[in-house]
Design an enzyme around this catalytic site. Structure first.
Site, PDB file in Angstrom:
ATOM      1  N   HIS A   1       4.473   1.623  -8.013  1.00 51.09           N
ATOM      2  CA  HIS A   1       3.486   0.543  -7.939  1.00 51.09           C
ATOM      3  C   HIS A   1       2.571   0.572  -9.174  1.00 51.09           C
ATOM      4  O   HIS A   1       2.257  -0.461  -9.751  1.00 51.09           O
ATOM      5  CB  HIS A   1       2.577   0.722  -6.710  1.00 51.09           C
ATOM      6  CG  HIS A   1       3.265   0.634  -5.390  1.00 51.09           C
ATOM      7  ND1 HIS A   1       3.365   1.697  -4.533  1.00 51.09           N
ATOM      8  CD2 HIS A   1       3.873  -0.411  -4.758  1.00 51.09           C
ATOM      9  CE1 HIS A   1       3.991   1.333  -3.434  1.00 51.09           C
ATOM     10  NE2 HIS A   1       4.313   0.055  -3.541  1.00 51.09           N
TER      11      HIS A   1
ATOM     12  N   GLY B   1       0.799  -1.228   0.000  1.00 53.51           N
ATOM     13  CA  GLY B   1       0.000   0.000   0.000  1.00 53.51           C
ATOM     14  C   GLY B   1       0.824   1.266   0.000  1.00 53.51           C
ATOM     15  O   GLY B   1       2.016   1.246  -0.324  1.00 53.51           O
TER      16      GLY B   1
ATOM     17  N   GLN C   1       3.652   6.043  -8.123  1.00 55.59           N
ATOM     18  CA  GLN C   1       3.763   5.726  -9.559  1.00 55.59           C
ATOM     19  C   GLN C   1       4.590   4.464  -9.822  1.00 55.59           C
ATOM     20  O   GLN C   1       4.414   3.810 -10.849  1.00 55.59           O
ATOM     21  CB  GLN C   1       4.366   6.911 -10.334  1.00 55.59           C
ATOM     22  CG  GLN C   1       3.447   8.116 -10.449  1.00 55.59           C
ATOM     23  CD  GLN C   1       2.112   7.783 -11.112  1.00 55.59           C
ATOM     24  OE1 GLN C   1       2.042   6.997 -12.061  1.00 55.59           O
ATOM     25  NE2 GLN C   1       1.029   8.355 -10.603  1.00 55.59           N
TER      26      GLN C   1
HETATM   27  P1  AMP Z   1       6.038  -2.428  -1.601  1.00 58.52           P
HETATM   28  O1  AMP Z   1       4.660  -1.884  -1.450  1.00 58.52           O
HETATM   29  O2  AMP Z   1       7.114  -1.480  -1.224  1.00 58.52           O
HETATM   30  O3  AMP Z   1       6.177  -3.796  -0.985  1.00 58.52           O
HETATM   31  O4  AMP Z   1       6.259  -2.663  -3.159  1.00 58.52           O
HETATM   32  C1  AMP Z   1       5.380  -3.465  -3.912  1.00 58.52           C
HETATM   33  C2  AMP Z   1       6.002  -3.741  -5.251  1.00 58.52           C
HETATM   34  O5  AMP Z   1       6.241  -2.517  -5.950  1.00 58.52           O
HETATM   35  C3  AMP Z   1       7.367  -4.440  -5.137  1.00 58.52           C
HETATM   36  O6  AMP Z   1       7.473  -5.427  -6.154  1.00 58.52           O
HETATM   37  C4  AMP Z   1       8.334  -3.309  -5.346  1.00 58.52           C
HETATM   38  O7  AMP Z   1       9.591  -3.723  -5.859  1.00 58.52           O
HETATM   39  C5  AMP Z   1       7.588  -2.477  -6.364  1.00 58.52           C
HETATM   40  N1  AMP Z   1       8.089  -1.096  -6.357  1.00 58.52           N
HETATM   41  C6  AMP Z   1       8.237  -0.297  -5.264  1.00 58.52           C
HETATM   42  N2  AMP Z   1       8.790   0.880  -5.628  1.00 58.52           N
HETATM   43  C7  AMP Z   1       8.992   0.813  -6.960  1.00 58.52           C
HETATM   44  C8  AMP Z   1       9.539   1.714  -7.927  1.00 58.52           C
HETATM   45  N3  AMP Z   1      10.007   2.913  -7.590  1.00 58.52           N
HETATM   46  N4  AMP Z   1       9.603   1.309  -9.220  1.00 58.52           N
HETATM   47  C9  AMP Z   1       9.144   0.082  -9.575  1.00 58.52           C
HETATM   48  N5  AMP Z   1       8.624  -0.812  -8.723  1.00 58.52           N
HETATM   49  C10 AMP Z   1       8.544  -0.452  -7.433  1.00 58.52           C
END
Ligand code: AMP
Length: 281
Positions: free
Chosen positions: A34, A28, A32
């Protein structure tokens, strides 16, 4: 948009609709980065589930878990503005952890041993436990993960093949702010000074990424430390260079092999990670 808190509800919802299913697991506080995964999943699949679950077992520090930002109303608004067909899965821990909320134990060898594995003990067991539960229950054709968490992506690829889960794991490029800072839910925890300072992390990585043949790794690390020291609130936790397949930190760069730089830096009390590929000159 459809919002469900149990996977039984999702199963019922999907029964009526055939086609391919893409899953984007998140914690959550969507940004951008995500949303780029969600867009890719929408382009590749007939149905897309975005899971929003702050997974307690992947936090080795209870304070970090308590402070983790959440804003489910805004997340739902953002997702709805992209596509009204998106399925949001926002479960309680009990739906993913039927008995106790504890991590299972896995052996991912070198992939989970260094870097995040070393500095956040138990982290990848927690990540793998929740991702295994999501993949087994929701049975997506494809699941999307960001290269921003590069080691996590590699661990999940291995989890998927070790357990023969049969999901196509798709790695997606890191989305950055205009000044280069990798987007992260944690960025909103930075104050003004820390936010400005944090831009030095990627700026320094970018400089180093073209220095492949000029410097050895200890010199590269020294350059990184010296450069971020320009901002008082930044403190290096680790700097490693590793091949993206094994993720074993190396002391010397071999020609004809692919290497990436991986860093963890504290901006004040907020821990930020980033990585970049060393360019072949
Ligand atoms: P999180 O909510 O931080 O667990 O992230 C969920 C997913 O989004 C994970 O696969 C992350 O690697 C991906 N993600 C988070 N930040 C970025 C970003 N800046 N660019 C691309 N993917 C991202």
């Amino acid at each position: 948009m459809f919002v469900f808190s149990t996977y039984n509800q999702i199963q019922k919802h999907l029964k009526k609709n055939s086609g391919t299913l893409g899953l984007v697991p998140t914690m959550g506080s969507l940004h951008q980065g995500h949303l780029s995964l969600v867009q890719k999943a929408l382009a590749d699949n007939d149905h897309v589930i975005v899971s929003i679950f702050i997974n307690p077992t992947q936090f080795n520090n209870t304070n970090d878990l308590k402070k983790y930002p959440q804003n489910i109303a805004k997340d739902q608004e953002l997702l709805n503005s992209i596509d009204e067909k998106i399925i949001v899965y926002n479960p309680d821990a009990g739906d993913l952890y039927p008995n106790q909320v504890i991590a299972k134990s896995y052996d991912f060898g070198s992939l989970a041993f260094y870097m995040e594995g070393a500095f956040r003990p138990g982290h990848f067991n927690g990540v793998a436990t929740v991702v295994e539960a999501l993949l087994r229950k929701l049975k997506p054709n494809r699941a999307y993960f960001g290269q921003k968490d590069f080691q996590q992506l590699r661990v999940i690829q291995l989890l998927n093949s070790q357990l023969e889960l049969g999901v196509e794991i798709i790695g997606c490029h890191t989305v950055r702010e205009n000044d280069g800072l990798a987007m992260s839910s944690r960025n909103q925890m930075l104050n003004k000074e820390e936010r400005k300072a944090a831009t030095l992390i990627y700026k320094t990585l970018e400089k180093l990424s073209v220095y492949r043949d000029q410097r050895n790794i200890s010199q590269m690390k020294a350059f990184f430390i010296k450069n971020i020291a320009k901002e008082k609130c930044l403190k290096l936790e680790y700097f490693f260079v590793a091949n993206p397949n094994e993720l074993i930190p190396v002391k010397k760069i071999k020609p004809n092999k692919n290497f990436w730089l991986y860093v963890s830096v504290y901006a004040g009390k907020t821990r930020l990670i980033d990585n970049t590929e060393l360019k072949r000159l």
